[in-house]
Design a protein around this motif. Structure first.
Motif: not given
Ligand code: HT7
Ligand code: ZN
Length: 871
Positions: A759-764, A793-800
């Protein structure tokens, strides 16, 4: 920073005999006195060059006299004593600050303890010394410290004396009878308890084995101890290698830059690879312990008795020792599953490395910071190169080569060429063309073309190899590639093989591809066969062959080669998902994965197959793996959506079968760590990961979480809840943290699970978790668990798309570089694949790389990674 070139190697002009170290540990500093006997190799007087980093030098004496200032030059990290006699004794006294050493290299404080990490160039932070692997010496080490705070004082070799030093202090003296390079030196001063066992070697010597851990952890050492004993026995039985000292110590610390270190008779381990109890460690953790305990033990011969001449030869010890630990684990557990795990790991980590800015041959030609070259290429690809010797020479021939290698080089510091020469000479074969594997980087692509002649009953197989240009090398040459192949009938029967007129023993032929293109004729065939290619992953290459779905289905159902069977399932799954990515990109409707569905149903129905293999085959390729396989730009969100869609479709259509197998495997038996139970757990949890996506499955996940008696099952359930955002996930995470708050290793798992939630918001979430009381930027395990897992290991998170993941990582790299450059450099490597993404992401990654590169006081470690990435 300057780069070091392999071609510039020159031997050290002095021989060292004895080194006497005296280390006085105090609260706010440590005093080190090093007395070293030098003998000039040429017999002439000359300059003595020493390495010295962060040392406050108090005195330098030559043959008992203080050396005058004008006879000493100190420039950067070098110290030269000019015009020394051909035989002399140099004594240096220096003050160091382990209590303030956050880089965890040299002598450093870890919690209440002090310990060392000297490989590759840490000893120069302890004393002035020729800190290079080809300078070997015998060490006597006296450690003096406060008795109450540091009751345990350890170094390499045997304890020869100990005593009281007054003022509440005590001392211990250790003597290592084997000459060793400084990188194998170790010292521990701490407050540990130990567990002890014994091993009687094949010649009847009794060895005392001890594992030192912090108080409270003794009930988690049994598996590490059993693994050590198994490793000692295995090395005698398979390689004829016996342990050579009367004591073998392992010390576990929670603050460590890597997995473990093979210091002579005093291994230092990350707690992660020692401590395990069924309720705290997963089956994968147990396997990791066995592998790493074995790895460090096997270094005693491949690395310590015969070591590397210089750090460019690192794969000489690491590739060979990884091969040995892989074989050890394969002999202890399921060989097939172990092979698949190792191959998957190689492809996920080493193939991208070879295709990125850090591409290098297994024996690199240059480096800025050697710590950056402890890579998947040197280790894992290096092990595959050793495996190719084994394939080409057979077990007997390989062992002959090993025997000759030890006969020639025991006690020496040698090169990869020496290893190759021993293998060639022992088998009377010419391996000169094979040596290219050491010099050439990149992943070769082998394109397979087949022509069926029904009238003649022959299949012509043409192999064509091509290695794409890499960042470090434009021109590539053909390599010697052992290419294992089998043929199956359309019904899946293994076929007898005759290649170019010669009958083959067994059902696998190893074709020797030495030129750019070669053809082989298989004869005596009644129907067009299904080729099973690169069996057992006989070479580190990519295979191009246009399989039909029907051929893949045959291989998935029947191939006797476990790797090829698994590979067929991966190919079918990857092809299916990537087709869906293309459909999505074109704005089309996604289609249920019918062929995959049928193949997976067959696997679930195959009650004869090892459940662990079925579990591997049913596991879809990861999003990172799919990204690497994509032609053109990586479609991060498309891959995630297509993979999720495929998972959901499979879960729906295979629901009853999955549930049936899950229920049968979930037999309520209490936990045990046998290979059958591990296999059952692995398939059960793969079934659960699909069932979690069905309406009735969520209840199963909660039930497993509540009732299970081991960490494997508990973590599988928690992971499903969090990764798939299922009801009850936040509460389950909170319960887990409450239960395991005081357990550092279990809390690492808790951090990982949250870091990899897509998910795009995992960085938060990850930023917030950095403020958690159990997180610390100073602890590499925590950094890897939270920041490393997020970035890798988290492409959608890291590459938000908003670039927040990139900004976050760059912030952490910059902050961490001031604390621990080695770990910071590893994190920075997550930007390496930037050219593979769309223009907005590329620009954002490049901007963050540039921001890191512009930071004042950047370490060599991070500088090398980011400057290569920007180059
Ligand atoms: N030979 C060791 C490599 C190593 C290392 C270990 C711990 C901390 C820092 C390190 N730098 C290099 C580990 C091995 O391959 O066995
Ligand atoms: Zn190693």
């Amino acid at each position: 920073p300057q780069s070091v070139q392999r071609a510039d190697y020159t031997p050290y002009p002095w021989r060292l005999d004895q080194v006497e170290l005296h280390v006085g540990v105090h609260d706010d500093h440590t005093l080190v006195q090093a007395a070293i006997d030098f003998e000039s190799v040429s017999g002439e007087p000359g300059d003595i060059a020493l390495d010295a980093v962060d040392l406050e030098i108090i005195a330098i004496e030559l043959d008992g006299e203080v050396v005058a200032e004008d006879r000493i030059t100190r420039e950067g990290e070098r110290l030269v004593i000019h015009d020394a006699p051909a035989r002399c004794r140099v004594v240096t006294k220096q003050r160091i600050h382990p209590e303030a050493n956050t880089a965890l290299e040299g002598l450093y404080g870890a919690g209440r303890h002090f310990l060392t990490q000297c490989e590759p160039e840490g000893f120069r932070k302890i004393a002035c010394f020729p800190d290079r692997p080809d300078v070997m010496a015998r060490y006597t080490v006296t450690i003096e410290a406060n008795r109450e705070r540091f009751p345990v004082l350890l170094s390499n070799g045997n304890l020869v004396a100990e005593g009281d030093a007054g003022n509440g202090r005590h001392w211990c003296r250790w003597e290592d009878p084997f000459p060793k390079p400084s990188y194998l030196f170790a010292l521990v001063a701490g407050d540990f308890v130990f567990t002890e066992d014994h091993f009687t070697t094949c010649s009847g010597r009794e060895v005392t084995l001890r594992i030192y851990v912090e108080d409270g952890n003794l009930d988690r050492c049994d598996y590490a101890m059993a693994s050590l004993i198994n490793a000692m026995r295995w090395d005698e039985e398979r390689f004829g290698l016996e342990y050579d000292l009367d004591i073998y110590n392992i010390v576990a610390t929670s603050e460590f830059n890597m997995g473990a270190m093979e210091n002579k008779s005093l291994n230092i381990f990350n707690t992660r690879y020692v401590l395990a109890r069924p309720d705290t460690a997963t089956d994968i953790d147990y396997q990791g312990i066995e592998g790493v305990i074995g790895h460090e033990y096997f270094h005693n011969w491949t690395g310590n008795r015969v070591t590397c001449r210089d750090w460019f030869q690192l794969t000489l010890k690491e590739g060979l020792t990884v091969f040995r630990d892989e074989e050890f684990s394969a002999d202890m557990q399921s060989r097939a599953v172990k092979r698949i795990q190792d191959i998957r790991d190689l492809r996920l980590r080493q193939f991208p490395e070879d295709a990125g800015p850090m591409s290098h041959p297994i024996r690199p030609d240059h480096y800025v910071e050697i710590n950056n070259f402890y890579t998947a290429t040197v280790y894992q690809k290096g092990a595959t190169v050793i495996r190719m010797y084994h394939t080409l020479l057979g077990e007997e021939g390989f062992q002959e080569g090993m025997r000759l290698y030890f006969e020639r080089h025991d006690g020496q510091a040698v090169t990869c060429d020496d290893f190759l020469a021993a293998m060639a000479d022992a088998n009377d074969v010419d391996l000169s063309a094979f040596s290219r594997w050491y010099a050439q980087s990149g992943t070769p692509v082998v394109t397979v073309d087949t022509t069926w002649d029904a009238a003649a009953g022959t299949l012509r197989v043409t192999l064509e190899q091509q290695t794409p240009a890499t960042h470090d090398q434009a021109d590539k040459q053909p390599l010697v590639i052992p290419f294992a192949i089998g043929l199956l009938s359309r019904a899946g029967e293994p076929l007898a093989l005759t290649v170019d007129g010669e009958a083959v023993d067994g059902d696998t032929a190893v074709l020797l591809l030495e030129k750019a293109r070669q053809s082989y004729e298989f004869s005596g065939l009644a129907e067009a066969p299904v080729p099973s290619l690169l069996r057992d992953f006989s070479a580190p290459v990519k295979v191009r062959y246009d399989y039909t779905e029907a051929e893949l289905a045959t291989l998935i159902a029947h191939d006797s080669d476990h790797f090829a069977r698994w590979e067929a399932a991966q190919r079918l799954a990857a092809g299916t998902i990537l087709d869906q990515v293309a459909v999505l990109a074109a704005g089309g409707e996604l289609n249920p994965p019918r062929a995959l569905d049928t193949a997976f149903a067959g696997l679930l129905d195959d009650s004869d197959a090892d459940p662990a293999l079925v579990a591997e085959a049913l596991t879809l390729p990861t999003e990172e793996g799919l990204g690497e396989m994509m032609e053109g730009q990586v479609d991060v969100d498309g891959i995630h959506a297509a993979r999720q869609f495929t998972r959901r479709s499979l879960a729906q259509s295979l629901g009853p079968r999955l549930r049936e197998r899950y229920t049968a495997l979930d037999d309520g038996a209490s936990y045990n760590y046998g290979s059958d139970s591990i296999a059952r757990r692995s398939l059960k949890n793969v079934c659960l990961s699909y069932l979690a996506l069905t309406d009735r499955g969520v209840g199963l996940v909660h039930r497993q979480l509540e009732h299970c008696d081991n960490m494997t099952d508990s973590l599988a359930a928690l992971r499903s809840l969090v990764i798939d955002d299922l009801p009850g996930a936040p509460e389950a995470l909170a319960d887990f943290a409450e239960r395991w708050d005081a357990d550092a290793l279990v809390m690492d798992k808790w951090f990982v699970i949250q870091a990899i939630r897509p998910g795009h918001d995992t960085v938060g979430t990850v930023r917030d978790l950095m403020g958690h009381p159990r997180f610390s930027l100073r602890n590499p395990n925590k950094v890897r668990a939270l920041i490393g897992a997020f970035a890798m290991l988290n492409p959608t998170g890291f590459h938000a798309p908003d670039g927040e993941g990139y900004r976050f990582l760059a912030d952490q790299v910059i902050a961490l570089d001031r604390i621990n450059p080695q770990v910071a450099a590893r994190l920075a490597g997550s930007f390496n694949r930037w050219p593979r993404y769309d223009a907005p992401r590329r620009e954002r990654m490049k901007a963050e790389l540039a921001r890191i590169a512009d930071t004042d006081g950047l370490s060599n470690d991070v500088y090398e990674i980011v400057s290569n990435a920007l180059d």
